[in-house]
Motif scaffolding. Sequence first.
Motif, short mmCIF file in Angstrom:
data_model
loop_
_atom_site.label_atom_id
_atom_site.label_comp_id
_atom_site.label_asym_id
_atom_site.label_seq_id
_atom_site.Cartn_x
_atom_site.Cartn_y
_atom_site.Cartn_z
N ILE A 198 57.19 -16.58 -71.63
CA ILE A 198 56.69 -17.40 -72.73
C ILE A 198 55.49 -16.75 -73.39
O ILE A 198 55.36 -16.72 -74.62
CB ILE A 198 56.34 -18.81 -72.21
CG1 ILE A 198 57.62 -19.54 -71.83
CG2 ILE A 198 55.58 -19.61 -73.25
CD1 ILE A 198 57.39 -20.83 -71.10
N ILE A 217 56.64 -14.06 -75.68
CA ILE A 217 57.18 -14.60 -76.93
C ILE A 217 56.06 -15.02 -77.84
O ILE A 217 56.05 -14.75 -79.04
CB ILE A 217 58.12 -15.78 -76.63
CG1 ILE A 217 59.33 -15.30 -75.84
CG2 ILE A 217 58.55 -16.47 -77.91
CD1 ILE A 217 60.23 -16.43 -75.35
N ALA A 218 55.08 -15.70 -77.26
CA ALA A 218 53.97 -16.20 -78.06
C ALA A 218 53.19 -15.06 -78.68
O ALA A 218 52.73 -15.14 -79.82
CB ALA A 218 53.06 -17.06 -77.19
N THR A 272 54.84 -13.74 -81.80
CA THR A 272 55.10 -14.70 -82.88
C THR A 272 54.02 -14.64 -83.95
O THR A 272 52.85 -14.72 -83.65
CB THR A 272 55.18 -16.12 -82.32
OG1 THR A 272 56.21 -16.16 -81.35
CG2 THR A 272 55.49 -17.12 -83.44
N LEU A 326 53.05 -21.36 -75.82
CA LEU A 326 53.83 -21.06 -77.03
C LEU A 326 53.17 -21.53 -78.31
O LEU A 326 53.61 -21.18 -79.40
CB LEU A 326 55.21 -21.72 -76.93
CG LEU A 326 56.24 -21.06 -76.01
CD1 LEU A 326 57.47 -21.94 -75.89
CD2 LEU A 326 56.63 -19.69 -76.52
N THR A 327 52.14 -22.34 -78.21
CA THR A 327 51.59 -23.00 -79.39
C THR A 327 50.13 -22.65 -79.59
O THR A 327 49.51 -21.98 -78.77
CB THR A 327 51.76 -24.52 -79.28
OG1 THR A 327 51.17 -24.98 -78.06
CG2 THR A 327 53.23 -24.91 -79.28
N ALA A 377 57.83 -21.62 -86.44
CA ALA A 377 58.44 -20.66 -85.52
C ALA A 377 58.06 -20.99 -84.08
O ALA A 377 58.90 -20.92 -83.17
CB ALA A 377 57.99 -19.24 -85.88
N GLN A 378 56.83 -21.35 -83.86
CA GLN A 378 56.40 -21.70 -82.51
C GLN A 378 57.10 -22.95 -81.99
O GLN A 378 57.52 -23.01 -80.84
CB GLN A 378 54.88 -21.89 -82.48
CG GLN A 378 54.08 -20.61 -82.65
CD GLN A 378 52.59 -20.87 -82.82
OE1 GLN A 378 52.18 -21.91 -83.31
NE2 GLN A 378 51.78 -19.90 -82.43
N ASP A 410 59.96 -24.08 -82.89
CA ASP A 410 61.36 -23.74 -82.63
C ASP A 410 61.51 -23.13 -81.24
O ASP A 410 62.50 -23.40 -80.54
CB ASP A 410 61.89 -22.76 -83.68
CG ASP A 410 62.15 -23.44 -85.02
OD1 ASP A 410 62.27 -24.69 -85.04
OD2 ASP A 410 62.21 -22.73 -86.04
N ALA A 411 60.54 -22.33 -80.85
CA ALA A 411 60.57 -21.76 -79.50
C ALA A 411 60.37 -22.83 -78.45
O ALA A 411 61.01 -22.82 -77.39
CB ALA A 411 59.50 -20.67 -79.37
N LYS A 446 61.31 -25.90 -78.62
CA LYS A 446 62.55 -26.69 -78.51
C LYS A 446 63.55 -26.07 -77.54
O LYS A 446 64.41 -26.77 -77.00
CB LYS A 446 63.21 -26.82 -79.89
CG LYS A 446 62.45 -27.67 -80.89
CD LYS A 446 63.17 -27.67 -82.24
CE LYS A 446 62.40 -28.44 -83.29
NZ LYS A 446 63.07 -28.40 -84.62
N GLN A 447 63.43 -24.76 -77.30
CA GLN A 447 64.38 -24.08 -76.42
C GLN A 447 64.06 -24.27 -74.95
O GLN A 447 64.89 -23.95 -74.09
CB GLN A 447 64.41 -22.58 -76.75
CG GLN A 447 64.71 -22.26 -78.21
CD GLN A 447 65.96 -22.93 -78.72
OE1 GLN A 447 67.00 -22.87 -78.07
NE2 GLN A 447 65.87 -23.58 -79.88
#
Length: 766
Positions: A8, A11-12, A15, A75-76, A96-97, A99-100, A102-103
């Motif tokens: 995570i 990913i963050a 982003t 993620l945020t 975009a964050q 949306d990540a 939500k997964q």
Amino acid sequence: MKKLITIIFCIAFGTTLFAQNCYWVFFTDKNNTTFDPYQYFDAKAIERYQLNNANLYDISNYPVNGQYMDAVNALTQENVGESRWLNAQAVMASEAQIDAVKQLPFVAGVQLIATEAALAEVPQQDDEYSVAAMDATLNQVSLMQGEKFQARNINGKGVRIAVFDGGFPEVDTHPAFKHLRDNHQIVKTWNFANKKENVYGFNSHGRMVLSCIAGIMNDTTMLGLAPGAEFLLARTEVEAEKKKEEVWWVQALEWADQNGAHIVSSSLGYGIDLHSLKDMDGKTSIVAKGASMAASKGILVCTAMGNEGSDGDWKMMVTPADVDGVLSVGAVRSLETMESYSSFGPTADGRRKPNVVACGNDMVASGKGNFTYAQGTSFATPMTSGFAACVKQMHPEWTATQLLEEIEKSANHYPYYDYAFGYGVPQAGYFTDGPKAAKHSFDLMEDENYLYIVPVNPYENLKVFYNYQNGDGSINDYFVKKFLTDKIVTSKSSFRINKSDLENGQTVNIWYNDQYAKYVVGKDKVAAADSVVMANVPDVKYDFGCGSANKKPSNTIYTQKKKKYSGNLVLNASFMVPSMWTPTGNIHQAQRVSRSFSFSYVNNWQLAKVYGLGFRIGFGSSWYALQDNTDPKYGTPALPLGPSPTNSDMDVYIKKHNLKTSQFDLEIYQRFILANVSSSKLYLETGVFGDWITGSRLKNKTVVGDQRHTFVERHYFREGLNKLDCGVRLRIGFTKYCALYGQYRITPILKNGVDLPKWEVGIQIF
């Protein structure tokens, strides 16, 4: 889990951050969490749970899973706060964050926070008032008979009230709150915006609100009714952080629950800026869900109806005043005069709001140790919160539901109700002296055309309240008017209601001078409540103070009409102006009348007394008489549609030529009420319509050779047909009966030059 968090973070990091919004992130479960209510809750909270039969171990009280929140935080952009009750976390994030987020497998869903709180006050005057110039008992207190509580030393002692607002400047220094500081009655404070205890600054609204619960002027004059209560002060509103205020408000509810609040006083509302009227249903907004949860845990939430009463685009309450179990408060100037800004009920789904009303023009604590007047449901609400604290002190054994119901019963109009005053202003005497004895203030009489309200004392210049209630409990119209009290007043001075304004099965509820009665339309006798004196008096004229029963009643002091929806089936029949098309050649022909026939459903939405909107949807058929030859000696050239005669000798010709169409019709219109006629209303409607043609058929009647043989041909016609057409309508009629209408079709039905009728007149029968 560590591996997941590492992924995570990667990913963050990759982003790109854009514009940030505030979101609720809802989780699927509370797995791997533990909870001990006896460690978490204040002793007063545990006592409240037990009294209200609420479950201390309810899953809503368990904490949010910390690992889930860590994953979302990674993620945020920012963690705004979390809610146990909602099992959710609020974050600032880009699209975009989110949306990540939500997964993530444990995320049940996300919701954009699009609400902004508004302080329920109106612009204030700047005058400061010296305490020496004030009466010992202010109107805001006396309106609720607060002196009766004071005489018995009832001041909210032992009751804990949580106040949510934008700040409480000078509460730690202002003389109006000296007793709270000296007696350590401010139990806890928390600034949810800054995540610290200091709330003694920021917006002055909170100081004014608190003074309407517990303020004292000059050590003697009470501004509110509960100076003996305990307080939890929460700062939940920050002008620059509107999107986060919803989060902090819900968090403050949970904080108040944890710390033993019996009552929450919130002069805040979420409405017109980012909500729609249909959202005011008690269950859509997040703050409504939070308030409903608080009620289930035995907390009485007192909240402002809002100041949208003068806003023609809204008028309705703001959430969370739309919640069942919440004590929603409107504002009045006196027992019989509503403040024009106070919002109206009912809720979007038709439930009764407000519950009660209180003084909305109040003396409050202002800056630098001074006092001033302030207006708004913001100040009617804390007046009611203090009243509730006094009742709770007198009856600590009552649940929150019982407390709300008894406060409603204490109101000065109870059991009369309308969407402006609710049940009226709560009265302390109901609790200190007991319910008032039934009073004989007026008689109900009737003849064939009118219902008469005849006062026992015709000199009393008091207002009569009445409404028209449907069988389902909803209210159509409600009024506040005065009896005439001119120089010449007789014993038969009265007020009359025209029976033609009523519908069979409706109830007329009436309240005047502490007496309540009801009249059921269609019953043989007047149905009475309390001590109404009844009489059926046919053919009697009543003096309205100036001699004639035909004189109109006195001036309307206040009138409010509920938005009224009505629907019914309609039969439509019409004829059309003949076509102007003329075929070439020496043809003798007579145009027959074209016609249409349809069934439709009409729904009206009456927005005001004389104005409404509506729609009509229906299905029907139209018959167009295109050609009717009367002289068989002449052949008829083919119309520009359908098959042509094929006989080379031209003794075959078309005698009649008809087109039938089937169509769906949709119309949107506006209605203007012109007059009341008997039990109906004369109205004018203007609208636009659109038709979708679902099918068509062409019928040719063909004569062969000196009419010795006649053939009828029918075939489906598609080529050259416009599927959609539109136009305008004008209609005048009587509700419940019929209407005449005319219409003009703007678009052509056929593309090939045949000019079908565009003008149409007809009748609607309901």
